[in-house]
Design a protein around this motif. Structure first.
Motif, mmCIF file in Angstrom:
data_model
loop_
_atom_site.group_PDB
_atom_site.id
_atom_site.type_symbol
_atom_site.label_atom_id
_atom_site.label_comp_id
_atom_site.label_asym_id
_atom_site.label_seq_id
_atom_site.Cartn_x
_atom_site.Cartn_y
_atom_site.Cartn_z
ATOM 1 N N LEU A 1 -4.709 11.818 -7.794
ATOM 2 C CA LEU A 1 -4.872 10.886 -6.676
ATOM 3 C C LEU A 1 -4.724 11.558 -5.307
ATOM 4 N N SER A 2 -4.809 12.865 -5.283
ATOM 5 C CA SER A 2 -4.564 13.595 -4.029
ATOM 6 C C SER A 2 -5.541 13.224 -2.917
ATOM 7 N N ASN A 3 -6.758 12.804 -3.278
ATOM 8 C CA ASN A 3 -7.756 12.434 -2.263
ATOM 9 C C ASN A 3 -7.858 10.926 -2.066
ATOM 10 N N GLN A 4 -7.025 10.171 -2.765
ATOM 11 C CA GLN A 4 -7.052 8.715 -2.645
ATOM 12 C C GLN A 4 -6.280 8.279 -1.409
ATOM 13 N N ARG A 5 -6.891 7.422 -0.592
ATOM 14 C CA ARG A 5 -6.263 7.028 0.666
ATOM 15 C C ARG A 5 -5.769 5.585 0.674
ATOM 16 N N THR A 6 -6.194 4.768 -0.295
ATOM 17 C CA THR A 6 -5.766 3.368 -0.320
ATOM 18 C C THR A 6 -5.128 3.030 -1.669
ATOM 19 N N ASN A 7 -4.249 2.065 -1.655
ATOM 20 C CA ASN A 7 -3.596 1.563 -2.875
ATOM 21 C C ASN A 7 -2.889 2.654 -3.677
ATOM 22 N N GLN A 8 -2.369 3.658 -2.986
ATOM 23 C CA GLN A 8 -1.746 4.797 -3.678
ATOM 24 C C GLN A 8 -0.622 4.365 -4.609
ATOM 25 N N LEU B 1 -1.993 2.474 -7.718
ATOM 26 C CA LEU B 1 -2.810 3.362 -8.541
ATOM 27 C C LEU B 1 -1.956 4.410 -9.240
ATOM 28 N N ARG B 2 -0.905 4.879 -8.560
ATOM 29 C CA ARG B 2 -0.015 5.861 -9.185
ATOM 30 C C ARG B 2 0.621 5.278 -10.443
ATOM 31 N N TYR C 1 -2.243 4.800 -13.248
ATOM 32 C CA TYR C 1 -2.680 6.011 -13.942
ATOM 33 C C TYR C 1 -1.554 6.682 -14.711
ATOM 34 N N THR D 1 -7.736 -6.502 -4.019
ATOM 35 C CA THR D 1 -9.092 -6.229 -3.542
ATOM 36 C C THR D 1 -9.741 -7.509 -3.017
#
Length: 228
Positions: free
Chosen positions: A106-113, A116-117, A120, A170
């Motif tokens: 998720l290093s490039n994910q900018r929303t809902n970190q 999402l963490r 996953y 969302t």
């Protein structure tokens, strides 16, 4: 962080020596996976394990999180090659690595970190315990296999739970987005006519000023002729 639990107790790890590892010249992660399959099909377990171990090193060196089906292959191959203790050690290493895996993923994910963490992590652990269930079942350790099946189902429920949260979030974000667009359109309709009116007023004022100046000049010229 994942709880500090040793689910897969083992004192033996699979670490090939450097000279054996150098016999595998391939350095591409996915090509190493193909080679491992080919060696396995040819019943060359030593070479198959070398390929998967090297693929693991490549993923670490290149700092990427491979697809989940590749993460547990070494553990599965170790068990099939008769190295159950080493397989258990690999499973524990995978369990300990979950946070790092998800962080890279998720290093490039900018929303809902945050959500999402968790999602996953649940997916990763669901896959891990499912493969652990299979490995222990093959070793006829049914009680442990059942425990790992329950753990798999637990993380599967967590995954669905976080999916529901993301879906609801969302919908809310979309609703707010469209609301902002509508507000911008309304504001633009209110502002634009005023701008046009202001523009017309400016033009009208300039025309009146010019007409006044022309009239004043004509009067001056007429007076000049009279008094001359």
């Amino acid at each position: 962080m994942v709880e500090n639990t040793n689910y897969f107790n083992s004192l033996k790890s699979y670490i090939p020596n450097k000279s054996d590892l150098n016999t595998i010249s391939e350095n591409n992660f996915y090509e190493l996976q193909k080679l491992a399959t080919a060696f396995k099909d040819d019943n060359q377990w030593d070479n198959a394990l070398l390929c998967l171990y090297k693929a693991k090193l490549v993923s670490i060196q290149e700092n990427f999180s491979p697809e989940l089906q590749y993460t547990t292959r070494l553990a599965l191959f170790l068990q099939q090659a008769g190295l159950f203790e080493e397989s258990k050690s690999e499973l524990q290493a995978l369990f300990n690595n979950v946070d790092n895996y998800v962080h890279i993923l998720l290093s490039n994910q900018r929303t809902n970190q945050a959500i999402l963490r968790r999602k996953y992590k649940a997916i990763y652990l669901e896959n891990l315990f499912d493969k652990a269930r299979l490995i222990y079942k093959r070793e006829q350790q049914i009680e442990q296999a059942t425990i790992f099946k329950d753990k798999r189902d637990e993380y599967r429920k967590q995954e669905k739970h976080f999916d529901e949260i993301l879906s609801e979030q969302t919908d809310i974000e979309l609703e707010e987005f469209y609301k902002e667009i509508e507000e911008d359109i309304i504001a633009e309709k209110l502002i634009t006519p005023n701008k046009n009116i202001q523009s017309k007023n400016k033009i009208s004022t300039k025309q009146e000023t010019m007409e006044g100046l022309v009239g004043l000049i004509i009067i001056i010229i007429i007076l000049w002729f009279i008094f001359k």
